[in-house]
Write an enzyme that holds these catalytic residues in place. Structure first.
Site, PDB file in Angstrom:
ATOM      1  CB  THR A  33       3.170  12.683  -9.794  1.00 34.04           C
ATOM      2  OG1 THR A  33       2.740  11.791  -8.765  1.00 34.04           O
ATOM      3  CG2 THR A  33       4.559  12.279 -10.271  1.00 34.04           C
ATOM      4  CE1 TYR A  47       5.436  11.718  -6.778  1.00 37.80           C
ATOM      5  CE2 TYR A  47       6.608   9.760  -7.525  1.00 37.80           C
ATOM      6  CZ  TYR A  47       5.441  10.491  -7.403  1.00 37.80           C
ATOM      7  OH  TYR A  47       4.271   9.984  -7.894  1.00 37.80           O
ATOM      8  CB  SER A  80      -4.897  13.404  -6.756  1.00 41.27           C
ATOM      9  OG  SER A  80      -4.395  12.106  -6.993  1.00 41.27           O
ATOM     10  CB  THR A 113      -1.926   9.700 -11.765  1.00 44.12           C
ATOM     11  OG1 THR A 113      -1.011   9.183 -10.795  1.00 44.12           O
ATOM     12  CG2 THR A 113      -1.171  10.537 -12.786  1.00 44.12           C
ATOM     13  CG  ASP A 114      -2.700   8.073  -6.303  1.00 42.79           C
ATOM     14  OD1 ASP A 114      -2.141   7.455  -7.237  1.00 42.79           O
ATOM     15  OD2 ASP A 114      -2.221   8.117  -5.153  1.00 42.79           O
ATOM     16  CE  LYS A 186      -1.651   5.634 -10.872  1.00 43.59           C
ATOM     17  NZ  LYS A 186      -1.206   6.506  -9.766  1.00 43.59           N
ATOM     18  CD  GLU A 308     -23.148 -13.868 -10.455  1.00 39.74           C
ATOM     19  OE1 GLU A 308     -23.405 -14.431  -9.378  1.00 39.74           O
ATOM     20  OE2 GLU A 308     -22.440 -14.378 -11.343  1.00 39.74           O
TER      21      GLU A 308
END
Length: 351
Positions: A33, A47, A80, A113-114, A186, A308
């Site tokens: 981006t 975009y 990305s 950023t992904d 993120k 667990e």
């Protein structure tokens, strides 16, 4: 008196120019981006990523020249989410070559950023250097109103050129905050404060100056047992993630087995929980030399070993506080060293 001091300063700068020299920072662009463009200034979420070349990115922020001697390299030009292990390995080798150069003082990597956190964590594990490596991106393209990319890039160069950033590990610079690559993630996809860490930021950059408040205690970079120079192939051992929910299917895991995975990260519910009807399938896979790692889809906290599920009994691994995507990378690197479950568990507590 003032004139004398000015003359003295000028004389010293001529005799010892290194005392006044700026650090050299290389900006390695990969797309994303921060290199994106929208159809209009009001397009902040709609975009096209990876459009603007690195020299245009640098020219759009002329103030960075006051911080350092900056040059640019276009390593990739993609969004990305399209990065695979092959691109990760190639990028790490390129960064490794750069940090070995004596005239390079710091690296900035512009990135989508992904998967920014994955690239940052991978470099944090495989690049042996104390020179600052800073990953930066943006949530809005440069064409948008209130674009965050230019200031993020300015801050990233300030950080990478700062001598007090040495030895602090690979860093992520977003929205004025300095994060450790290991625990940043993120968390929001439409706001500029998109990245956070449950353990907090390391520091902040304000008007080009760095301020520090904590350091990471985990092994990284120079202290890491992993090294990109030891990876002789163009990719990594295949590790995949299965997302936990109600009503799961054993076939999801078996399909990955057929695809040739060496390990599966189970992004379980809660404390890395695994449904009782899935346990036999995971045990079957583990007995066939496919590592089973229990991570969690919950963004905060950590997976407790032998809670667990009886990890010791099954030979499974608890991912501690690493999220599924970072657990995948650490597991893949561990498999390059033929790590067994016990050794892999040590690595999750160490890194």
């Amino acid at each position: 008196m003032k004139k004398t001091l000015t003359s003295l300063a000028l004389a010293l700068s001529l005799l010892s120019p290194h005392l006044y020299a700026k650090n050299n920072v290389v900006v390695v662009a990969t797309g994303g981006t921060i290199a994106g463009a929208g159809a209009s200034s009001t397009n902040s979420a709609t975009y096209t990523a990876a459009k603007v070349p690195v020299n245009d990115l640098l020219n759009a922020v002329p103030q960075i020249k006051d911080l350092a001697n900056v040059s640019g390299i276009q390593a990739l030009q993609i969004a990305s989410e399209n990065i695979t292990d092959r691109e990760l390995v190639a990028l790490a080798r390129q960064i490794n070559d750069l940090v070995k150069k004596p005239d390079v003082n710091g690296i900035v990597i512009t990135h989508g950023t992904d998967t920014l956190e994955e690239t940052a964590f991978f470099l944090n594990l495989v690049i042996h250097t104390d020179k600052p490596i800073v990953i930066v991106g943006s949530m809005r393209p440069g064409t948008a109103l209130s674009a965050d990319g230019p200031l993020n890039l300015y801050n990233a160069v300030a950080l990478a050129s700062s001598d007090d950033a040495k030895g602090k590990g690979t860093l992520v610079m977003m929205n004025d905050s300095i994060f450790a690559a290991r625990d940043v993630t993120k968390a929001i996809n439409i706001h500029t404060n998109a990245f956070n860490s449950q353990w907090g930021a390391l520091g902040t950059v304000v008007e080009g100056k760095t301020y520090w408040f904590r350091e990471t205690t985990k092994r990284h970079n120079n202290t890491s047992e992993f090294n990109i120079e030891d990876i002789k192939t163009d990719t990594l051992p295949l590790v995949q993630i299965v997302y936990g929910s109600d009503n799961m299917l054993a076939q999801s895991y078996l399909a990955l087995q057929q695809a040739g995975v060496k390990a599966i990260v189970n992004a379980g519910t809660g404390n890395g929980s695994v449904p009782k009807y899935i346990v036999p399938t995971l045990n079957q896979l583990q007995q066939q030399s496919i590592q089973i790692v229990r991570s969690s889809r919950v963004p905060q906290g950590f997976v407790v070993r032998n809670a667990e599920q009886p990890d010791d009994k099954y030979g499974w691994v608890a991912a501690h506080d690493l999220n599924p995507q970072k657990a995948r990378l650490l597991t893949a690197l561990a498999l390059t060293k033929n790590a067994d479950a016990k050794e892999l568990q040590r690595m999750f507590y160490t890194y």
